[in-house]
Motif scaffolding. Structure first.
Motif, short mmCIF file in Angstrom:
data_model
loop_
_atom_site.label_atom_id
_atom_site.label_comp_id
_atom_site.label_asym_id
_atom_site.label_seq_id
_atom_site.Cartn_x
_atom_site.Cartn_y
_atom_site.Cartn_z
N LYS A 86 0.83 -1.20 0.00
CA LYS A 86 0.00 0.00 0.00
C LYS A 86 0.87 1.25 0.00
CE LYS A 86 -4.26 -1.59 2.18
NZ LYS A 86 -4.81 -1.92 3.49
N TRP A 87 1.85 1.27 0.89
CA TRP A 87 2.72 2.44 0.98
C TRP A 87 3.40 2.69 -0.36
CZ3 TRP A 87 7.74 3.98 0.34
CH2 TRP A 87 8.06 5.23 0.88
N ILE A 88 3.97 1.64 -0.91
CA ILE A 88 4.70 1.78 -2.18
C ILE A 88 3.77 2.25 -3.28
CG2 ILE A 88 5.91 0.51 -3.97
CD1 ILE A 88 6.89 -1.36 -1.70
N GLU A 89 2.64 1.58 -3.41
CA GLU A 89 1.73 1.90 -4.49
C GLU A 89 1.24 3.34 -4.42
OE1 GLU A 89 0.75 0.40 -7.35
OE2 GLU A 89 2.53 -0.71 -6.78
N ARG A 90 0.98 3.79 -3.20
CA ARG A 90 0.49 5.16 -3.03
C ARG A 90 1.45 6.16 -3.68
NH1 ARG A 90 -0.73 9.07 1.57
NH2 ARG A 90 0.31 7.80 3.14
N TYR A 91 2.71 6.03 -3.34
CA TYR A 91 3.65 7.03 -3.82
C TYR A 91 4.08 6.77 -5.25
CZ TYR A 91 3.48 8.57 0.89
OH TYR A 91 3.01 9.03 2.09
N ARG A 92 4.09 5.50 -5.63
CA ARG A 92 4.44 5.21 -7.00
C ARG A 92 3.38 5.80 -7.93
NH1 ARG A 92 4.26 1.70 -10.87
NH2 ARG A 92 2.57 0.53 -9.95
N GLU B 79 11.34 4.27 -10.72
CA GLU B 79 11.61 2.92 -11.24
C GLU B 79 11.97 1.92 -10.15
OE1 GLU B 79 14.57 3.11 -14.28
OE2 GLU B 79 13.71 4.93 -15.13
N VAL B 80 12.77 2.38 -9.19
CA VAL B 80 13.27 1.46 -8.18
C VAL B 80 12.14 0.83 -7.38
CG1 VAL B 80 14.95 1.16 -6.36
CG2 VAL B 80 15.28 2.93 -8.06
N PHE B 81 11.03 1.55 -7.29
CA PHE B 81 9.89 1.00 -6.58
C PHE B 81 9.46 -0.34 -7.20
CE2 PHE B 81 9.94 5.17 -5.02
CZ PHE B 81 9.16 5.23 -3.89
#
Lengths: 128, 128
Positions: A86-92, B79-81
């Motif tokens: 969730k955290w990653i997806e939000r900012y990505r 990208e790194v995400f």
DNA sequence: CGCTTCCTCAACCGTTTGGTTGAGGAAGAC
DNA sequence: GTCTTCCTCAACCAAACGGTTGAGGAAGCG
């Protein structure tokens, strides 16, 4: 449900997975539960060190432990992965939207300078 | 392209995001590029400390830095995400498959004991 | 009971980390 | 040129980390 708690949890999860040995153990545990001894076997470290790693994983909520006589079977808890995702997806997603907006702005500028050139659809994340 | 490199990269990314201040900076950067000073403002630490944080983020590949006179604008690299997401998804999926297999086994056992009870489809990750 | 197995806790040790302060380079402003 | 702004590098420090060894609890086995 405080943000505080969630942030600390997130910190613990990321910190836990920053160690390659611990990541490897998580990978191993996707195959199935394992005892401390089984988990320790592949690595060239003491059982105590592995026990410490498991404590870190447990406090991050990535793993839970049962009881089977002297053995303490370790079980992977998949839910916590969702927190990370969730955290990653939000900012990505935000970052991607920003790129698209930037592309749109660049396209508009391009069009203002050379109205003959068709703006067309902006390319997706093809940054270097 | 070595696994070695990928693993070290992954370690650096996870370690970088294990710090709440650094996560916060990443969040801030999704809004748009920022200078070191701008990034430092909200936090109660020295600019040098922020500079160190940015170095960590940069070495993890999460961030790149440009030049604008004395300023060093910081830019988020999305990208790194993907590297992280891939790692997480891989194991999350495996773990889920394992649960589904387990559910299937349990359903089969249930069915063997009480053939009258319809096994039905196993529920998705609704574990406590 | 004693003995072995599986595992954790406690103490210690070297390295890394996140912070500090001080010095200084790079580049616009005067 | 000098001055100021923005930022990084270097040295230092306390705390945390990842490892070790030693001691010991918990539970099956003889």
């Amino acid at each position: 449900m405080t943000d505080q708690h969630s942030s600390e949890q997130l910190s613990r999860v990321f910190a836990a997975l920053a160690d390659p040995t611990r990541r490897d153990m998580v990978a191993r545990l996707t195959v199935g539960d394992a005892t401390v001894g089984e988990l320790a076997a592949p690595y060239d470290v003491s059982v105590q060190a592995v026990s410490k790693h498991l404590k870190v994983l447990e406090e991050a909520g990535l793993v839970s432990r049962g009881r089977d006589a002297q053995r303490r079977p370790v079980h992977l808890e998949a839910e916590v992965f969702d927190l990370m995702t969730k955290w990653i997806e939000r900012y990505r997603r935000q970052a991607e939207q920003r790129y698209q907006r930037l592309d749109a702005v660049l396209a508009a500028l391009q069009y203002a300078e050379n109205p003959e050139t068709a703006p067309s659809t902006p390319q997706e994340g093809t940054a270097s």
